[in-house]
Write a protein that holds these residues in place. Structure first.
Motif, mmCIF file in Angstrom:
data_model
loop_
_atom_site.group_PDB
_atom_site.id
_atom_site.type_symbol
_atom_site.label_atom_id
_atom_site.label_comp_id
_atom_site.label_asym_id
_atom_site.label_seq_id
_atom_site.Cartn_x
_atom_site.Cartn_y
_atom_site.Cartn_z
ATOM 1 N N LEU A 180 -1.886 133.084 27.560
ATOM 2 C CA LEU A 180 -3.333 132.596 27.683
ATOM 3 C C LEU A 180 -3.235 131.187 28.329
ATOM 4 O O LEU A 180 -4.101 130.832 29.340
ATOM 5 C CB LEU A 180 -4.092 132.483 26.494
ATOM 6 N N TYR A 181 -2.427 130.123 27.916
ATOM 7 C CA TYR A 181 -2.633 128.956 28.095
ATOM 8 C C TYR A 181 -1.868 128.934 29.637
ATOM 9 O O TYR A 181 -2.408 128.112 30.389
ATOM 10 C CB TYR A 181 -1.377 128.187 27.088
ATOM 11 N N SER A 207 -4.449 129.833 32.285
ATOM 12 C CA SER A 207 -5.660 129.406 32.288
ATOM 13 C C SER A 207 -5.637 128.226 32.993
ATOM 14 O O SER A 207 -4.605 127.673 33.756
ATOM 15 C CB SER A 207 -5.782 128.415 30.864
ATOM 16 N N SER A 239 -7.887 124.763 20.124
ATOM 17 C CA SER A 239 -8.167 125.839 19.335
ATOM 18 C C SER A 239 -6.944 126.200 18.383
ATOM 19 O O SER A 239 -7.347 126.505 17.170
ATOM 20 C CB SER A 239 -8.386 127.214 20.110
ATOM 21 N N LYS A 252 -0.624 132.343 22.077
ATOM 22 C CA LYS A 252 -1.497 131.720 23.094
ATOM 23 C C LYS A 252 -0.529 131.254 24.220
ATOM 24 O O LYS A 252 -1.417 130.922 25.038
ATOM 25 C CB LYS A 252 -2.351 130.582 22.142
ATOM 26 N N VAL A 303 -7.313 125.589 24.822
ATOM 27 C CA VAL A 303 -6.450 126.451 24.137
ATOM 28 C C VAL A 303 -5.686 125.387 23.080
ATOM 29 O O VAL A 303 -5.480 125.904 22.105
ATOM 30 C CB VAL A 303 -5.402 127.050 25.165
ATOM 31 N N LYS A 330 -7.027 124.618 29.782
ATOM 32 C CA LYS A 330 -5.765 124.350 28.945
ATOM 33 C C LYS A 330 -6.047 123.411 27.727
ATOM 34 O O LYS A 330 -5.564 124.012 26.591
ATOM 35 C CB LYS A 330 -4.759 123.863 30.021
#
Length: 159
Positions: A37-38, A41, A52, A34, A49, A46
């Protein structure tokens, strides 16, 4: 308190024992999946993430816990969701400058690869050739392109 953490638990604190714990290895795998993605973001996205990842750890069967050892009692205690998210955010930021450089160099490479494919060279190469054939080469702007290279070559050889 918890006497013996299980394989899904993430052990908090310094030391080789926590890093090699199965739950910590699984946690790092999820974090690494991740990370990009983080980093891509927004500031608002953030925390989602991080949340999750904490939820993924806790959703395992048996549920994973984020545990901190109490040195006085020798027992482990769950640090709670807020601290778990903070630990996760910290883990997501680790190595960020390197990853950001990788992302930007990948984007630059992608941009360089895509530029020729945009039809730029094809459209441009066809036009000058077509207009240059019909008119005299001496009176047109394209010939000076060969001049600088020849003058540059002679000046460097004499000097």
């Amino acid at each position: 308190g918890i006497v013996t953490p299980h394989a899904h638990d993430v052990l908090c604190g310094r030391g080789g024992g926590t890093n090699n714990h199965a739950g910590n290895e699984k946690f790092r795998d999820i974090v690494n999946e991740k990370k990009r993605l983080y980093l891509n973001s927004s500031k608002r996205e953030k925390p989602l993430v991080s949340k999750s990842i904490v939820e993924a750890v806790r959703a395992q069967r048996p549920p994973g816990r984020f545990l901190q050892k109490d040195d006085k009692t020798g027992l482990w205690y769950d640090i709670g969701d807020q601290k778990a998210r903070e630990k996760t955010s910290q883990a997501l930021r680790e190595g960020a400058p390197v990853i950001r450089r990788e992302i930007s160099s990948s984007l630059a490479l992608l941009a360089a690869q895509m530029a020729p494919g945009q039809g730029g060279p094809q459209g441009q190469s066809g036009q000058p050739g077509g207009s240059g054939q019909g008119s005299s080469p001496g009176a047109h702007p394209p010939p000076p392109q060969s001049h600088p290279s020849s003058t540059g070559g002679s000046s460097s050889s004499t000097a």
